[in-house]
Design an enzyme around this catalytic site. Structure first.
Site, PDB file in Angstrom:
ATOM      1  N   GLY A   1      41.899  57.950 135.714  1.00 56.01           N
ATOM      2  CA  GLY A   1      40.918  58.458 134.748  1.00 56.01           C
ATOM      3  C   GLY A   1      41.085  57.831 133.376  1.00 56.01           C
ATOM      4  CB  CYS A   2      44.062  57.305 131.253  1.00 56.54           C
ATOM      5  SG  CYS A   2      44.490  59.064 131.132  1.00 56.54           S
ATOM      6  CB  THR A   3      42.648  52.862 134.022  1.00 57.47           C
ATOM      7  OG1 THR A   3      44.079  52.953 133.932  1.00 57.47           O
ATOM      8  CG2 THR A   3      42.234  51.410 134.149  1.00 57.47           C
TER       9      THR A   3
ATOM     10  CB  ALA B   1      41.242  52.615 128.328  1.00 61.70           C
TER      11      ALA B   1
END
Length: 154
Positions: free
Chosen positions: A45-47, A50
């Site tokens: 999710g963070c990738t 970003a």
């Protein structure tokens, strides 16, 4: 501690980014800021979040936004994340959790049946005067830029 809310002043902060630079909100006075808090470098999710911001970075810059990511990961972890995905914006290491606590985004989370404490994915849109214009509490990681631009216009 004052409640962080839309229409309120964004809490001042200072931290170190992936390149060892000191970043503070005061550095961005007179600019629009997308301050996004995310749980962990190099997770799905963070990738996605970003990379969505990276892929639309020139559009965000063109509309006057500066992007700053914050997580409780280390400077070294942020550097690897930045290099792996060619991220063009600062990622502030908040290992002592001062920033996540100031913005009240540290809390109880549930994942795969277990409960734990962690960073709650949240984005703050801060105007040129340092006022929080919008808080996005459940960002759509794959379409975050569109969400930011729509929220700013609303």
């Amino acid at each position: 501690m004052a409640v962080v809310k839309e229409g309120g002043k964004a809490p001042a902060f200072k931290g170190v980014d992936q390149n060892g630079n000191t970043i503070s909100l005061a550095d961005y006075k007179g600019k629009r800021v997308v301050l996004y808090f995310y749980p962990k470098d190099d997770t799905p999710g963070c990738t996605a979040q970003a990379c969505n911001l990276r892929d639309n970075y020139s559009e965000l810059i063109g509309k006057g936004f500066q992007v700053i990511g914050v997580s409780t990961d280390t400077v070294k972890s942020h550097k690897k994340f930045e290099q792996k995905f060619t991220l063009p914006f600062p990622l502030v290491a908040d290992e002592d959790m001062k920033i996540v606590n100031k913005y009240q985004v540290w809390g109880e989370k549930k994942f795969m049946g277990r409960t734990f404490m962690g960073t709650i994915r949240t984005t703050f849109l801060i105007d040129e005067k340092g006022v929080i214009r919008k808080i996005i509490t459940r960002p759509d990681t794959k379409n975050h830029t569109e969400e930011i631009l729509a929220a700013w216009e609303a």
